[in-house]
Design a protein around this motif. Structure first.
Motif, PDB file in Angstrom:
ATOM      1  N   LYS A  21       0.828  -1.204   0.000  1.00 57.45           N
ATOM      2  CA  LYS A  21       0.000   0.000   0.000  1.00 57.45           C
ATOM      3  C   LYS A  21       0.869   1.264   0.000  1.00 57.45           C
ATOM      4  O   LYS A  21       0.569   2.236  -0.692  1.00 57.45           O
ATOM      5  CB  LYS A  21      -0.898  -0.013   1.238  1.00 57.45           C
ATOM      6  CG  LYS A  21      -2.077   0.912   1.174  1.00 57.45           C
ATOM      7  CD  LYS A  21      -2.980   0.662   2.371  1.00 57.45           C
ATOM      8  CE  LYS A  21      -4.193   1.550   2.378  1.00 57.45           C
ATOM      9  NZ  LYS A  21      -5.022   1.296   3.580  1.00 57.45           N
ATOM     10  N   ILE A  23       3.879   1.514  -1.128  1.00 54.15           N
ATOM     11  CA  ILE A  23       4.520   1.626  -2.437  1.00 54.15           C
ATOM     12  C   ILE A  23       3.488   1.973  -3.511  1.00 54.15           C
ATOM     13  O   ILE A  23       3.847   2.402  -4.603  1.00 54.15           O
ATOM     14  CB  ILE A  23       5.263   0.311  -2.761  1.00 54.15           C
ATOM     15  CG1 ILE A  23       6.328   0.059  -1.684  1.00 54.15           C
ATOM     16  CG2 ILE A  23       5.919   0.355  -4.129  1.00 54.15           C
ATOM     17  CD1 ILE A  23       6.981  -1.288  -1.763  1.00 54.15           C
ATOM     18  N   GLY A  24       2.242   1.846  -3.172  1.00 59.03           N
ATOM     19  CA  GLY A  24       1.174   2.055  -4.142  1.00 59.03           C
ATOM     20  C   GLY A  24       0.826   3.498  -4.460  1.00 59.03           C
ATOM     21  O   GLY A  24      -0.333   3.819  -4.706  1.00 59.03           O
ATOM     22  N   HIS A  25       1.821   4.354  -4.440  1.00 54.97           N
ATOM     23  CA  HIS A  25       1.608   5.729  -4.899  1.00 54.97           C
ATOM     24  C   HIS A  25       2.848   6.191  -5.657  1.00 54.97           C
ATOM     25  O   HIS A  25       3.963   6.070  -5.146  1.00 54.97           O
ATOM     26  CB  HIS A  25       1.336   6.664  -3.715  1.00 54.97           C
ATOM     27  CG  HIS A  25       0.836   8.010  -4.163  1.00 54.97           C
ATOM     28  ND1 HIS A  25       1.654   8.926  -4.786  1.00 54.97           N
ATOM     29  CD2 HIS A  25      -0.395   8.568  -4.124  1.00 54.97           C
ATOM     30  CE1 HIS A  25       0.936  10.004  -5.085  1.00 54.97           C
ATOM     31  NE2 HIS A  25      -0.309   9.798  -4.706  1.00 54.97           N
ATOM     32  N   PRO A  26       2.658   6.718  -6.873  1.00 53.42           N
ATOM     33  CA  PRO A  26       3.807   7.054  -7.714  1.00 53.42           C
ATOM     34  C   PRO A  26       4.771   8.042  -7.073  1.00 53.42           C
ATOM     35  O   PRO A  26       5.981   7.961  -7.321  1.00 53.42           O
ATOM     36  CB  PRO A  26       3.163   7.643  -8.976  1.00 53.42           C
ATOM     37  CG  PRO A  26       1.745   7.953  -8.625  1.00 53.42           C
ATOM     38  CD  PRO A  26       1.374   6.985  -7.557  1.00 53.42           C
ATOM     39  N   ALA A  27       4.281   8.935  -6.240  1.00 52.94           N
ATOM     40  CA  ALA A  27       5.182   9.886  -5.584  1.00 52.94           C
ATOM     41  C   ALA A  27       6.140   9.141  -4.660  1.00 52.94           C
ATOM     42  O   ALA A  27       7.334   9.453  -4.604  1.00 52.94           O
ATOM     43  CB  ALA A  27       4.380  10.910  -4.790  1.00 52.94           C
ATOM     44  N   VAL A  29       6.976   5.966  -4.933  1.00 49.26           N
ATOM     45  CA  VAL A  29       7.878   5.203  -5.800  1.00 49.26           C
ATOM     46  C   VAL A  29       9.002   6.113  -6.274  1.00 49.26           C
ATOM     47  O   VAL A  29      10.177   5.741  -6.228  1.00 49.26           O
ATOM     48  CB  VAL A  29       7.103   4.629  -7.016  1.00 49.26           C
ATOM     49  CG1 VAL A  29       8.079   4.047  -8.034  1.00 49.26           C
ATOM     50  CG2 VAL A  29       6.106   3.577  -6.584  1.00 49.26           C
ATOM     51  N   ALA A  30       8.649   7.311  -6.685  1.00 54.70           N
ATOM     52  CA  ALA A  30       9.640   8.271  -7.185  1.00 54.70           C
ATOM     53  C   ALA A  30      10.642   8.636  -6.089  1.00 54.70           C
ATOM     54  O   ALA A  30      11.846   8.739  -6.348  1.00 54.70           O
ATOM     55  CB  ALA A  30       8.941   9.519  -7.704  1.00 54.70           C
TER      56      ALA A  30
END
Lengths: 110, 110
Positions: A21, A23-27, A29-30
């Motif tokens: 969860k 890791i489930g946001h692109p920000a 991840v970035a």
DNA sequence: TATATTCATCGTAATATTGCAATATATAAA
DNA sequence: TTTATATATTGCAATATTACGATGAATATA
């Protein structure tokens, strides 16, 4: 209801889900990718690097800190963030174990 | 706002986040684990196995289908679900690549 | 001390997610 | 055709998430 019924699942299932969860946001991840790339740690140029407002980045950093994936270090007025290698390896192992199982043999219904 | 600003991120970042987000719920983790364990596929005893109402399970299955991780096959009145091995491997690879990078060397700020 | 800089926190609006009851749909069996 | 069974869809209430402006806290510099 918007509220996950964690009680009915195993600890492992809840742990995997919690990590995924986050890791489930692109920000986020970035942020992880950026901290991995610049081996030495990075401060709040994450705000410039990623195109979100400072409070938003701060909030994402907090979530990454909460699961222990990153650490912050105060340096004067700025804060330097970096990956926590131990936790990172732990998370890596957890995902590899989850995905490491042989995938479905084609003898089922589909 | 509750709305992720996907436009400002790379395709890879959005992809990783999307996949992680789907795995980011214990019910969906449990479904995947169950489908992996029973190599041949499984129908709606997932509802009995996991302790959530039938519409809720159906909704989670739909999300897993949407990213292609599972497939469903109609068998009479019931539907048999199973892992899509190709997609599963693809997702596995994506996560391994993401985590596969060497973790932060201890020469930074923390 | 006063001011600037950097980051965290608070408050809030908009949207998303979770879960379920009720209902629809589709097929099998009587 | 009627009834039963299994699953999907709809609608909704409760809660969570995302994003940001405003503000606070802490340190550095003038």
């Amino acid at each position: 209801m918007g509220l996950t019924k964690s009680e009915i699942f195993t600890d492992t299932q809840n742990q995997i889900a919690s990590l995924a969860k986050v890791i489930g946001h692109p920000a986020r991840v970035a942020i992880i990718q950026h901290l991995l790339k610049l081996n030495s740690c990075i401060c709040g140029d994450l705000v410039d690097e990623i195109g979100l407002a400072q409070p938003t980045i701060s909030q994402h950093l907090k979530e990454l800190k909460n699961i222990g994936l990153i650490e912050g270090n105060i340096e004067g007025t700025s804060v330097c963030y970096c990956i926590n290698p131990n936790k990172f390896d732990e998370v890596k192992k957890m995902f590899i174990e989850f995905f490491g199982q042989k995938s479905c043999i084609k003898d089922g219904c589909c």
